[in-house]
Each structure stands twice: as C-alpha cells, then as structure tokens.
Design an enzyme around this catalytic site. Structure first.
Site, mmCIF file in Angstrom:
data_model
loop_
_atom_site.group_PDB
_atom_site.id
_atom_site.type_symbol
_atom_site.label_atom_id
_atom_site.label_comp_id
_atom_site.label_asym_id
_atom_site.label_seq_id
_atom_site.Cartn_x
_atom_site.Cartn_y
_atom_site.Cartn_z
ATOM 1 N N GLY A 152 0.836 -1.186 0.000
ATOM 2 C CA GLY A 152 0.000 0.000 0.000
ATOM 3 C C GLY A 152 0.878 1.245 0.000
ATOM 4 O O GLY A 152 2.098 1.165 -0.198
ATOM 5 N N THR A 226 4.190 -1.855 12.130
ATOM 6 C CA THR A 226 3.545 -0.549 12.286
ATOM 7 C C THR A 226 2.147 -0.577 11.683
ATOM 8 O O THR A 226 1.551 0.477 11.448
ATOM 9 C CB THR A 226 4.374 0.558 11.602
ATOM 10 O OG1 THR A 226 4.552 0.220 10.219
ATOM 11 C CG2 THR A 226 5.729 0.721 12.268
ATOM 12 N N ARG A 228 -1.073 -3.356 12.092
ATOM 13 C CA ARG A 228 -2.120 -3.693 13.043
ATOM 14 C C ARG A 228 -1.626 -4.799 13.960
ATOM 15 O O ARG A 228 -0.969 -5.750 13.515
ATOM 16 C CB ARG A 228 -3.397 -4.163 12.321
ATOM 17 C CG ARG A 228 -4.234 -3.032 11.748
ATOM 18 C CD ARG A 228 -4.913 -2.238 12.858
ATOM 19 N NE ARG A 228 -5.738 -1.157 12.341
ATOM 20 C CZ ARG A 228 -5.324 0.077 12.126
ATOM 21 N NH1 ARG A 228 -4.060 0.390 12.325
ATOM 22 N NH2 ARG A 228 -6.150 1.006 11.694
ATOM 23 N N GLU A 257 -4.798 -2.600 22.914
ATOM 24 C CA GLU A 257 -4.119 -1.330 23.144
ATOM 25 C C GLU A 257 -4.895 -0.466 24.133
ATOM 26 O O GLU A 257 -6.111 -0.318 23.998
ATOM 27 C CB GLU A 257 -3.941 -0.586 21.819
ATOM 28 C CG GLU A 257 -3.024 -1.319 20.861
ATOM 29 C CD GLU A 257 -2.792 -0.561 19.551
ATOM 30 O OE1 GLU A 257 -3.478 0.462 19.329
ATOM 31 O OE2 GLU A 257 -1.914 -0.969 18.782
ATOM 32 N N HIS A 276 1.547 3.066 19.170
ATOM 33 C CA HIS A 276 0.687 3.247 17.999
ATOM 34 C C HIS A 276 0.761 4.702 17.503
ATOM 35 O O HIS A 276 -0.270 5.366 17.313
ATOM 36 C CB HIS A 276 -0.762 2.873 18.333
ATOM 37 C CG HIS A 276 -1.574 2.545 17.099
ATOM 38 N ND1 HIS A 276 -2.662 1.699 17.129
ATOM 39 C CD2 HIS A 276 -1.463 2.953 15.807
ATOM 40 C CE1 HIS A 276 -3.190 1.601 15.916
ATOM 41 N NE2 HIS A 276 -2.469 2.361 15.095
ATOM 42 N N ALA A 278 3.042 5.593 14.796
ATOM 43 C CA ALA A 278 3.789 5.679 13.550
ATOM 44 C C ALA A 278 3.220 6.728 12.605
ATOM 45 O O ALA A 278 3.962 7.447 11.937
ATOM 46 C CB ALA A 278 3.818 4.322 12.849
#
Length: 319
Positions: A152, A226, A228, A257, A276, A278
C-alpha cells in the site's frame, strides 16, 4: 444541517477540521477517544449523529443498528478493521478511510524502528541509564535485505527510504507494480531471505505472522509491525524471542491497546515498543483529519467520497 461526531483524540473544537465542517453548515460534537469507553457510550454518541470522524475505536453491528440517522463514518487513518463493514453496508452507512495520508510518517517511523533494532539502541540507552557502558554487536542497514509484506502507500514509501539506505528490498503482495525497483517474491521466500521483515498489509482474519512464519525467519532477523496488532500472533512471537528463533522485534501496535503492563513482550530487552504513533506526526494528522472531513462533507452532500470502502454496496441498497 447535519451533526458530525468527532472522536479522533487529536481533533479539537475550533481546529481546521472543526472549522471546515462548520463552514459547510454542519454541527460538530467532540468526544475524544481515550481508551475503552463505558458500555453503551459509543452507541449513544452515534445514535444522535448523521456522520462520524473516528480513530480506531470499535463500531459494532449493535451500535450501527441503534443509529438510524447515521449516513457516513470516516476513519482518520488507513485501517478500518475496527468497523463492522458488513453491518454498516446493511444499514446504508458509507465507510471511508484516508489511504496515503500518513504514509510518509509511517515510513519514517518504520525506518527509525529498523535502525533501533539494527543498532540495538533501546538496549544501549537503557544500559547507559543504569550506569553501564554497553558495546553491543550491531549491524548497519546498508547491504541488508528488507522484506515488506504488503504494497500500500506506506509500503511503497518504506521501499523508497530503504533504497536510500542501500538496502535490498523484497516485497510480497498480490498487487505487484512493475515500475518499482524491487524484487517480488512469495511470502516464504521473503521470510527466509530478509534481515528485517516489515508489515504493511491490510489486516485480515488470521495473523500474517504466526509460529510457522516466525520459524521461517533467520535467527538474526527482526520483525517490525507498524500496521495492526492483529497481524502478529503475540504468544508465538514471545516464544520465538525466548527461543532465539528471531533476534528481536519492534512493535508500534498490539493486539490489545494499550497492552497489559504484564504483557511479556514489554519486558523483553530485544523488543522495541511504541504507542501506535507511527502515523501521528502533526503533518499526517492534519492531512488525515482534513481528508476524513472532506469525505464526510462530500457524502452528506450526495457526492462521491474519497476513500469510500463500501460505496457501491451502499448505493445498491439505497432507493
């Protein structure tokens, strides 16, 4: 006038996103997500709104069923696995994300984590703070092989930066782009040949990295996630690190989380753990928030919305 719920924690009343939505005649309701909500709170928030801009908190089928006026949910980020897409479609709710808005932020963080692993920076700084003077055996990125799972926007951006560091890039994807200066391989080959494995694929049902995948990796290799937390079997990773199946890991995301303080991964010196973040530079936040708001504005006006996940399915259900 529509009512737009905003739960993304870095968006605030009076900011550019709030001003943009209000300039288009909409009312905003802010309820920043700060961890798990009390039972029923999110459902009650959604029930009174026509649209929502959210981060990664869950939106379930029950919540959607209790929100008859809801028309669009826009994620201020890339992943949308926290939203029940099937239920959203069944209720005629358009779901959008903001692909690419934080790709440079994610790519830079990925390279930072690669460097921390390669140079064992976390272990070194911890040792210096304890009054020690560690001289670990480390390696450089130049000449190393980086395996990227998924292609992606963030995966492409990581490949660009890796080339700048002189790395060989292998990619496993179902959508290869022949214009990129990379080598496409199957996943097993990637795991076996990479010195670093970085995850940039969309989350699915089963973990991408499980015990079998970890067993394919080099004992000297590092895993970087980075994407899920659900993409990695954390129990299998703990075992692999304890058994020295792989050398270490850098995790910006976890299955739960924030992770439980007793999560064994947090106590391992060969694990770099971050919160979380990034994709959370100020530039990426601005781009993602604005893109999400623009999707909401377009959808409420009956226009095609950028980043729509289920637009064709929702259109078929509408009269």
């Amino acid at each position: 006038m529509a009512t737009v719920l905003i739960t993304t924690d870095y968006l605030h009343p009076g900011d550019d996103v709030d001003t943009l939505l209000r300039a288009h005649g909409h009312e905003t309701v802010h309820s920043p997500a700060a961890g798990p909500r009390p039972d029923g709170e999110m459902a009650a928030l959604l029930a009174g709104c026509d649209a929502a801009v959210i981060a990664s908190e869950p939106v379930t089928a029950a919540m959607l069923a209790a929100a008859p006026s809801l028309r669009v949910i826009a994620r201020s980020g890339v992943g949308y696995d926290s939203i029940d897409i099937e239920a959203a479609t069944a209720h005629g709710v358009l779901v959008c994300n903001t692909p690419g808005a934080n790709r440079h932020a994610v790519a830079e963080m990925t390279l930072a984590l690669l460097l921390m692993c390669a140079r064992r920076i976390g272990e070194t700084t911890d040792g210096v703070r304890r009054g020690e003077w560690p001289r670990h055996d480390t390696r450089q990125l130049r000449g190393a092989t980086l395996g990227i799972i998924g292609l992606g926007p963030s995966g492409r951006a990581v490949a660009d930066l890796a080339h700048a560091f002189g790395m060989t890039v292998l990619i496993s994807t179902g959508h290869p782009d022949p214009a990129l200066d990379v080598t496409y391989v199957d996943r097993t080959t990637l795991l076996r040949e990479s010195d670093f494995v970085s995850l940039h694929a969309r989350a699915g049902g089963a973990p991408v990295i499980d015990a079998a995948a970890l067993a394919e990796m080099k004992p000297s290799a590092y895993l970087v996630n980075t994407a899920r937390g659900s993409m990695v079997d954390e129990d299998a990773l703990v075992d692999a690190l304890r058994d020295h199946t792989i050398a270490g890991a850098a995790l910006d995301v976890f299955a739960i989380e924030p992770p439980d303080p007793d999560n064994p991964l947090l106590a391992m010196p060969t694990v770099v753990a971050t919160s979380h973040l990034a994709g959370q530079t100020r530039e990426a936040r601005t781009d993602a928030g604005t893109a999400a708001a623009e999707s909401v504005i377009a959808a409420l006006a009956g226009r095609p919305a950028a980043g729509a996940i289920n637009e064709s399915a929702v259109a078929k259900r509408r009269p």
